[in-house]
Design a protein around this motif. Structure first.
Motif, PDB file in Angstrom:
ATOM      1  N   SER A   1      67.601   4.997  65.564  1.00 47.27           N
ATOM      2  CA  SER A   1      66.321   4.622  64.947  1.00 47.27           C
ATOM      3  C   SER A   1      65.215   5.543  65.444  1.00 47.27           C
ATOM      4  N   PHE A   2      64.315   5.874  64.540  1.00 50.36           N
ATOM      5  CA  PHE A   2      63.194   6.744  64.866  1.00 50.36           C
ATOM      6  C   PHE A   2      61.930   6.140  64.251  1.00 50.36           C
ATOM      7  N   ASN A   3      60.805   6.428  64.913  1.00 48.99           N
ATOM      8  CA  ASN A   3      59.529   5.973  64.390  1.00 48.99           C
ATOM      9  C   ASN A   3      58.502   7.076  64.572  1.00 48.99           C
ATOM     10  N   CYS A   4      57.249   6.720  64.400  1.00 47.86           N
ATOM     11  CA  CYS A   4      56.192   7.726  64.427  1.00 47.86           C
ATOM     12  C   CYS A   4      56.127   8.480  65.756  1.00 47.86           C
ATOM     13  N   ALA A   5      56.516   7.796  66.836  1.00 52.69           N
ATOM     14  CA  ALA A   5      56.478   8.448  68.142  1.00 52.69           C
ATOM     15  C   ALA A   5      57.513   9.562  68.254  1.00 52.69           C
ATOM     16  N   ASP A   6      58.496   9.586  67.330  1.00 54.19           N
ATOM     17  CA  ASP A   6      59.580  10.577  67.405  1.00 54.19           C
ATOM     18  C   ASP A   6      59.368  11.758  66.475  1.00 54.19           C
ATOM     19  N   ILE A   7      58.218  11.847  65.843  1.00 53.64           N
ATOM     20  CA  ILE A   7      57.983  12.954  64.915  1.00 53.64           C
ATOM     21  C   ILE A   7      58.162  14.270  65.666  1.00 53.64           C
TER      22      ILE A   7
ATOM     23  N   SER B   1      75.839  17.778  70.767  1.00 48.73           N
ATOM     24  CA  SER B   1      74.425  17.450  70.583  1.00 48.73           C
ATOM     25  C   SER B   1      73.905  18.074  69.298  1.00 48.73           C
ATOM     26  N   ALA B   2      72.975  17.366  68.685  1.00 49.08           N
ATOM     27  CA  ALA B   2      72.334  17.856  67.463  1.00 49.08           C
ATOM     28  C   ALA B   2      70.830  17.619  67.571  1.00 49.08           C
ATOM     29  N   ILE B   3      70.102  18.386  66.800  1.00 50.08           N
ATOM     30  CA  ILE B   3      68.648  18.223  66.723  1.00 50.08           C
ATOM     31  C   ILE B   3      68.314  17.439  65.458  1.00 50.08           C
ATOM     32  N   VAL B   4      67.618  16.339  65.648  1.00 48.75           N
ATOM     33  CA  VAL B   4      67.136  15.538  64.515  1.00 48.75           C
ATOM     34  C   VAL B   4      65.642  15.802  64.374  1.00 48.75           C
ATOM     35  N   LEU B   5      65.280  16.469  63.300  1.00 51.31           N
ATOM     36  CA  LEU B   5      63.876  16.735  63.017  1.00 51.31           C
ATOM     37  C   LEU B   5      63.328  15.556  62.214  1.00 51.31           C
ATOM     38  N   VAL B   6      62.432  14.814  62.846  1.00 49.51           N
ATOM     39  CA  VAL B   6      61.824  13.661  62.188  1.00 49.51           C
ATOM     40  C   VAL B   6      60.514  14.115  61.559  1.00 49.51           C
ATOM     41  N   GLU B   7      60.403  13.920  60.267  1.00 48.76           N
ATOM     42  CA  GLU B   7      59.207  14.329  59.532  1.00 48.76           C
ATOM     43  C   GLU B   7      58.551  13.110  58.883  1.00 48.76           C
TER      44      GLU B   7
END
Length: 436
Positions: A247-253, A273-279
């Motif tokens: 789960s991701f939210n605004c703090a994870d942008i 490991s992978a990079i999740v770019l949260v936009e």
């Protein structure tokens, strides 16, 4: 003539003294002795028989002459019988020619030949051992008979060893019973069983991929392990995938590191490991409200975003507000369209339009001056407002000047009080008094 011994047999072999008696017709007699040498030059009759013998556990066997003798005889008696060869080993398996020699007591001898069939009917001594093997990276493994053999032996030598099962794969993980068969050089065989423990100790190959996810209108985003997985594999099969953050939210942008854990069906694990770019590409919701503003004494009015904003919202957070235009002057008196632009912290924006009613409620500044006018030949004088005006002004401009009274006759000769009313372009007015 007569002898004292006419017949000889085997017991007389050798020198024998015999007496010869001569008798004449008158009955006179005389004796003399002679030597009779009895010899036996007749060899025995050697008779053989073929036999079959078995090698013992040590790969050896010995025979006796009696085993080959088939009732050999001699006129005077057999002194001895012998056979050659009498000892056999693994090299003699098969048909062997042996010679039986029969000797009598008088030195005569004769031979015969027999076939001795040497057989090896003793199976190998077989010993199995258990073993543990690991599957390779492709989920396969093979074994050889030597790996199961634990010192099997045979007196004559082992020819071949074979298994009933050589190859193993993922389906064989665990304990497998295999049978080892050992065949000696003479075709005898023995079998035993061993346990082959097949283990899978090869970790799966965890392969990750970077992804980009968008926050929703509520400022949240959820991902699954399948989104991060990029073809992770295992020869025996993957049991589970899981990631350490779903789960991701605004703090994870921005950039977030996520670990993918891959476990195969046999409990081996690998991680990548992978990079999740949260936009955040969800624009704010701009809400406007209409307002009314007043021009100040300088003919200007300034508004702020807070006056136009009517609880604009964003799924994460509003960064800034701007309005255009924000400054109004006399030319803007009336209804003006204003655009409120709302920017969130991710650079998304939304706009709304509000009506700004600009009002000018500031009266002009009326300034009067005393004047002197002359009645004309008819006894009448009309006051021009401009002559009474002493620089009246308004930020937005003077529209008209009115003086009251403006007509004077002979009766008003002298000092008269007049009122100058100044109207601006927006209908505001003010007055001052002057002496005429």
């Amino acid at each position: 003539l007569f002898l004292d011994q006419y017949d000889f047999d085997c017991s007389d072999i050798g020198v024998n003294i015999i007496s010869l008696t001569a008798v004449d017709e008158s009955g006179n007699s005389t004796d003399c002795n002679a030597t009779v040498l009895v010899e036996d030059n007749t060899p025995p009759i050697a008779l053989c028989q073929d036999i079959i013998v078995q090698l013992d556990i040590n790969g050896l066997v010995s025979i006796t002459a009696d085993m080959v003798n088939d009732n050999s005889t001699d006129n005077c008696g057999i002194l001895s019988i012998s056979v050659n060869p009498s000892d056999f080993d693994c090299d003699n398996v098969g048909s062997n020619s042996v010679t039986l020699t029969v000797a009598d007591e008088n030195g005569n001898s004769s031979d015969c030949t027999a076939n001795v069939q040497v057989e090896d009917n003793i199976p190998p001594s077989i010993i199995c051992q258990n073993l543990i093997i690991d599957l390779d990276e492709f989920g396969n493994v093979s074994i050889s008979p030597d790996m199961v053999n634990n010192g099997s032996s045979d007196a004559c030598g082992i020819d071949t060893m074979y298994l009933d099962l050589y190859a193993f794969d993922c389906e064989d993980v665990g304990i497998n019973s295999v049978e080892l068969t050992v065949v000696d050089v003479n075709g005898n065989s023995s079998s035993c069983a061993g346990n082959v423990v097949v283990e899978d100790n090869v970790d799966p190959d965890a392969i990750c991929q970077d992804i980009t996810v968008q926050l929703d209108a509520a400022g949240n985003a959820n991902i699954t392990a399948n989104l991060i997985n990029n073809g992770s594999s295992d020869a025996c099969g993957i049991d589970t995938f899981f990631i350490d953050q779903t789960s991701f939210n605004c703090a994870d942008i921005g950039l977030n590191t996520v670990s993918l854990f891959v476990t195969d069906v046999n409990g081996n694990a690998d991680v990548c490991s992978a990079i999740v770019l949260v936009e955040d590409q969800v624009p704010p919701i701009a809400n406007c409200q209409d307002i009314t503003v007043q021009l100040d004494a300088t003919g200007l009015a300034n508004i702020t975003t807070s006056q136009i904003n009517n609880n604009s919202t964003d799924n994460c957070a509003i960064d800034s507000l701007s309005i255009d235009p924000s400054i109004f002057d006399c030319t803007n008196v009336g209804v003006n369209s204003v655009t409120l632009t709302v920017y969130d912290t991710s650079g998304n924006s939304d706009s709304c339009i509000a009506n700004v009613l600009v009002e000018d409620n500031i009266p002009p500044i009326a300034l009067c001056q005393d004047i002197i006018i002359q009645l004309d030949a008819l006894g009448i004088a009309v006051v021009d407002p401009l002559t009474v005006n002493n620089g009246s002004n308004d930020a937005c401009g003077i529209d008209s000047l009115i003086v009251d009274p403006e007509l004077f006759e002979c009766d008003q000769v002298g000092v008269n009080l007049v009122t100058l009313t100044v109207y601006d372009v927006n209908g505001n007015s003010s007055s001052c008094e002057a002496n005429v």
